[in-house]
Design an enzyme around this catalytic site. Structure first.
Site, mmCIF file in Angstrom:
data_model
loop_
_atom_site.group_PDB
_atom_site.id
_atom_site.type_symbol
_atom_site.label_atom_id
_atom_site.label_comp_id
_atom_site.label_asym_id
_atom_site.label_seq_id
_atom_site.Cartn_x
_atom_site.Cartn_y
_atom_site.Cartn_z
ATOM 1 N N SER A 140 0.851 -1.183 0.000
ATOM 2 C CA SER A 140 0.000 0.000 0.000
ATOM 3 C C SER A 140 0.894 1.243 0.000
ATOM 4 C CB SER A 140 -0.945 -0.040 1.209
ATOM 5 O OG SER A 140 -1.842 1.047 1.175
ATOM 6 N N TYR A 154 -5.162 8.550 -5.652
ATOM 7 C CA TYR A 154 -4.159 7.651 -5.086
ATOM 8 C C TYR A 154 -4.519 7.270 -3.653
ATOM 9 C CZ TYR A 154 0.472 5.736 -4.074
ATOM 10 O OH TYR A 154 1.512 4.908 -3.720
ATOM 11 N N LYS A 158 -5.436 3.476 -2.152
ATOM 12 C CA LYS A 158 -4.645 2.847 -1.094
ATOM 13 C C LYS A 158 -5.448 2.671 0.195
ATOM 14 C CE LYS A 158 -0.851 2.385 -3.485
ATOM 15 N NZ LYS A 158 -0.306 1.061 -3.817
#
Length: 267
Positions: A140, A154, A158
């Protein structure tokens, strides 16, 4: 002989992990989009780390395409045996303020970072369950622990990956399959170099003061975490505190981020 399958294995953290496992005598399957980069990675592993050519399998594939990654992993298993360790290192980051970030770029990050991991896990998980052994390591990011200016897509990808890992762990433990997730900080990789070119100034204010880790240092810590069957692996005190005490300290860090951006971001 241990068979390690690594998505995103042609460079960065993925290749650094392949180097460690290859030096220990593991069989390696590397998956990435570029055949040229995969061939260069395989050559490096044989010439620098002494990995036998017959113990390396390369498969060009796009992890965001479930059928494609599934078929690639199936060929790796046919060639080198069942997957003992899966590392999902493939990822993409395209920063930018939400109002200017193109929809295609937003979805590309979700589909690669989150769905790409799910596709890879789905390809090995049934056999791991059947054999009652195996380890799944999802890479991650520190961006899974706190929202960062200019990283809406993003961070979303994650954060989702962290939730997936938590839920899968609770299921997989009944089958003696280990699941881990790690949260690296900025790391010196080709991807990081491309990211810096488009990183918003506001993000640089709060992220740029910390020196990036090397891919090799990150890989060594990941391998230790796998060996110890740790679920969550953090890098550095700030990310550790965010991971362990996030709800308590996140307001303070958000306040610091906001102050830093207000003070310096617009200059």
């Amino acid at each position: 002989m241990t068979h390690v399958i690594i998505t995103g294995g042609s460079s960065g953290i993925g290749l650094a992990l392949a180097s460690i496992y290859g030096a220990r005598g593991a069989r390696l399957s590397l998956i990435a989009r570029s055949r040229d980069l995969l061939q260069a990675a395989a050559q490096k592993l044989t010439s620098k780390y002494g990995v036998k050519a017959e113990d390396i399998r390369i498969e060009p594939a796009d992890v965001s395409k479930g059928d494609e990654i599934g078929a690639a992993i199936s060929r790796c298993v046919d060639a080198l045996g069942p997957c003992d360790i899966l590392v999902t290192a493939a990822g993409v980051v395209e920063p930018g303020p939400f109002e200017t970030l193109q929809s295609a770029a937003f979805h590309r990050q979700i589909e690669t970072n989150f769905s790409g991991t799910v596709h890879a896990v789905r390809a090995v998980y049934p056999d791991m369950m059947r054999r009652r052994e195996g380890h799944i390591m999802m890479i991650s990011s520190g961006a899974a622990l706190i929202g960062i200016y200019g990283y809406t897509a993003y961070c979303a990808s994650k954060f989702a990956l962290h939730g997936f890992a938590q839920a899968l762990r609770s299921e997989a433990r009944r089958h003696n399959v280990s699941v881990s997730v790690c949260f690296p900080p900025d790391t010196e990789t080709p991807q990081f170099e491309r990211e810096l070119a488009s990183r918003p100034r506001e993000a640089s204010v709060v992220m740029g003061a910390v020196r990036p880790w090397t891919a090799e240092a990150v890989a060594r810590k990941i391998v230790r975490g796998i060996e110890r069957r740790r679920f969550e692996i953090y890098f550095g005190p700030t990310l550790y505190l965010l991971g362990r005490f996030g709800p308590a300290i996140r307001p303070l860090i958000n306040w610091w981020f906001d102050r830093a951006i207000d003070r310096h971001g617009g200059r």
